[in-house]
Design a protein around this motif. Structure first.
Motif, mmCIF file in Angstrom:
data_model
loop_
_atom_site.group_PDB
_atom_site.id
_atom_site.type_symbol
_atom_site.label_atom_id
_atom_site.label_comp_id
_atom_site.label_asym_id
_atom_site.label_seq_id
_atom_site.Cartn_x
_atom_site.Cartn_y
_atom_site.Cartn_z
ATOM 1 N N THR A 106 34.829 35.557 44.365
ATOM 2 C CA THR A 106 35.026 36.692 43.468
ATOM 3 C C THR A 106 33.697 37.297 43.015
ATOM 4 O O THR A 106 32.765 36.578 42.670
ATOM 5 C CB THR A 106 35.865 36.283 42.235
ATOM 6 O OG1 THR A 106 35.964 37.408 41.357
ATOM 7 C CG2 THR A 106 35.247 35.125 41.480
ATOM 8 N N THR A 168 51.529 42.550 37.972
ATOM 9 C CA THR A 168 50.158 42.865 38.399
ATOM 10 C C THR A 168 49.391 43.719 37.387
ATOM 11 O O THR A 168 48.161 43.771 37.447
ATOM 12 C CB THR A 168 50.159 43.592 39.764
ATOM 13 O OG1 THR A 168 50.975 44.768 39.691
ATOM 14 C CG2 THR A 168 50.669 42.675 40.868
ATOM 15 N N LEU A 172 45.278 43.896 36.902
ATOM 16 C CA LEU A 172 44.480 45.098 37.127
ATOM 17 C C LEU A 172 43.653 45.434 35.885
ATOM 18 O O LEU A 172 42.484 45.825 35.995
ATOM 19 C CB LEU A 172 45.385 46.277 37.495
ATOM 20 C CG LEU A 172 46.129 46.166 38.830
ATOM 21 C CD1 LEU A 172 47.088 47.330 39.004
ATOM 22 C CD2 LEU A 172 45.141 46.110 39.990
ATOM 23 N N ILE A 176 40.600 42.156 38.310
ATOM 24 C CA ILE A 176 40.558 41.121 39.342
ATOM 25 C C ILE A 176 40.115 41.716 40.671
ATOM 26 O O ILE A 176 40.305 42.909 40.929
ATOM 27 C CB ILE A 176 41.930 40.434 39.523
ATOM 28 C CG1 ILE A 176 42.971 41.416 40.106
ATOM 29 C CG2 ILE A 176 42.420 39.812 38.219
ATOM 30 C CD1 ILE A 176 44.199 40.743 40.698
ATOM 31 N N ASP A 177 39.516 40.862 41.524
ATOM 32 C CA ASP A 177 39.246 41.299 42.895
ATOM 33 C C ASP A 177 39.891 40.362 43.920
ATOM 34 O O ASP A 177 39.785 40.592 45.125
ATOM 35 C CB ASP A 177 37.745 41.454 43.161
ATOM 36 C CG ASP A 177 36.959 40.173 42.943
ATOM 37 O OD1 ASP A 177 37.546 39.177 42.484
ATOM 38 O OD2 ASP A 177 35.739 40.175 43.224
ATOM 39 N N TYR A 178 40.556 39.310 43.442
ATOM 40 C CA TYR A 178 41.360 38.431 44.297
ATOM 41 C C TYR A 178 42.712 38.179 43.631
ATOM 42 O O TYR A 178 42.770 37.954 42.424
ATOM 43 C CB TYR A 178 40.671 37.075 44.522
ATOM 44 C CG TYR A 178 39.653 37.087 45.639
ATOM 45 C CD1 TYR A 178 39.986 36.680 46.928
ATOM 46 C CD2 TYR A 178 38.346 37.516 45.404
ATOM 47 C CE1 TYR A 178 39.048 36.700 47.948
ATOM 48 C CE2 TYR A 178 37.408 37.549 46.417
ATOM 49 C CZ TYR A 178 37.773 37.131 47.691
ATOM 50 O OH TYR A 178 36.842 37.161 48.704
ATOM 51 N N LEU A 197 48.247 47.491 44.816
ATOM 52 C CA LEU A 197 46.901 47.121 44.395
ATOM 53 C C LEU A 197 45.833 47.994 45.049
ATOM 54 O O LEU A 197 46.009 48.451 46.187
ATOM 55 C CB LEU A 197 46.637 45.651 44.757
ATOM 56 C CG LEU A 197 47.592 44.616 44.153
ATOM 57 C CD1 LEU A 197 47.294 43.238 44.719
ATOM 58 C CD2 LEU A 197 47.500 44.610 42.633
ATOM 59 N N ILE A 201 40.999 44.765 46.333
ATOM 60 C CA ILE A 201 41.553 43.477 45.909
ATOM 61 C C ILE A 201 42.089 42.725 47.127
ATOM 62 O O ILE A 201 42.936 43.228 47.859
ATOM 63 C CB ILE A 201 42.664 43.662 44.863
ATOM 64 C CG1 ILE A 201 42.095 44.296 43.585
ATOM 65 C CG2 ILE A 201 43.328 42.310 44.542
ATOM 66 C CD1 ILE A 201 43.134 44.563 42.507
#
Length: 259
Positions: A106, A168, A172, A176-178, A197, A201
């Motif tokens: 991440t 989600t 968001l 998050i990026d994973y 997404l 991500i």
């Protein structure tokens, strides 16, 4: 033993995402899959009940001669695999959410985990997050209702869209990026999640890693099937066979079995 089947069980059809990875990596292995859909979902059951169901599935697979068992269910892994390994002599492969790769890669130091209540509340889950996610913000969301909709054949329904938007949104908001999919049913959500997404991500699950680990353990125990004879692939479900047939695109034989 090498030609004996690999056994796979799940609380329903979700573990077919693991089956597909195993079948792709080891196309000559005989495989028996149990979909315990009559008792799905496992995620909202007590630890004792999850162990009872896991024992029932294990003993059925052993009675059919399985040489190794893949517990293709995050909830059953976190709540029952230690007991299974201590009780039966054959190897067991478990499923854990892919927290380690997400935490190590991440860039925003913020990852999302979508999983069942049974997984998120387990000791194994907390040990894994403590070990690998130090300094990383984890947004956990219990995917209540998702497994039931998938088992009912409502993967692309409006109800599913509403649930995924709801689950989600806080992820968001936390940048998050994973997104870690912590249930073997959830990889089937990937096409929908990819539209919800932002493109940066990454959505990850543990399917390929589980297949690799299964092969490695078979090799270590000298029970990898080296035969090139067409394998016998058997699927059993204790509910209507229609949904399981559809998720497998009618490529394999699916039978009803009262277990």
């Amino acid at each position: 033993m090498s030609t004996n089947p690999i056994g796979i069980f799940d609380s329903g059809i979700g573990g077919t995402s693991i089956f597909k990875e195993i079948y792709a990596l080891m196309p000559h292995e005989n495989i028996i899959y149990l979909a315990d859909s009559a008792n799905a979902p496992y995620g909202n059951k007590s630890r004792e009940r999850i162990q009872e169901l896991s024992i029932k599935n294990t003993e059925l697979l052993i009675s059919k001669g399985c040489k190794i068992i893949v517990v293709a269910c995050n909830t059953a892994t976190t709540n029952a695999i230690d007991y299974l390994r201590n009780t039966y002599s054959i190897p067991f492969i478990g499923i854990e959410p892919a927290i380690k790769p997400a935490s190590l890669n991440t860039k925003t130091k913020s990852i999302g985990i979508l999983a069942t209540k049974g997984t998120l509340s387990s000791t194994l889950f907390h040990k894994t997050t403590d070990l690998y996610a130090n300094g990383v913000t984890i947004i956990e969301k219990e995917g209540e209702g998702i497994v039931t909709l998938i088992e009912e054949g409502k993967l692309y329904s409006n109800e599913m869209q509403v649930l995924l938007d709801k689950y989600t949104k806080p992820m968001l908001d936390a940048n998050i990026d994973y997104l870690v999919l912590g249930c073997t049913h959830y990889p089937y959500l990937t096409p929908i999640l990819s539209k919800i997404l932002p493109k940066h991500i990454k959505i990850i699950d543990s399917g390929f890693a589980v297949a690799q680990q299964t092969k490695s353990v078979l090799e270590q125990n000298s029970i990898l099937n080296t035969s090139i004879i067409k394998p016998l692939i058997e699927f059993y479900t204790n509910t209507n066979t229609t949904i399981l047939n559809e998720i497998l695109e009618r490529k394999f034989n699916v039978e009803y079995l009262d277990f």
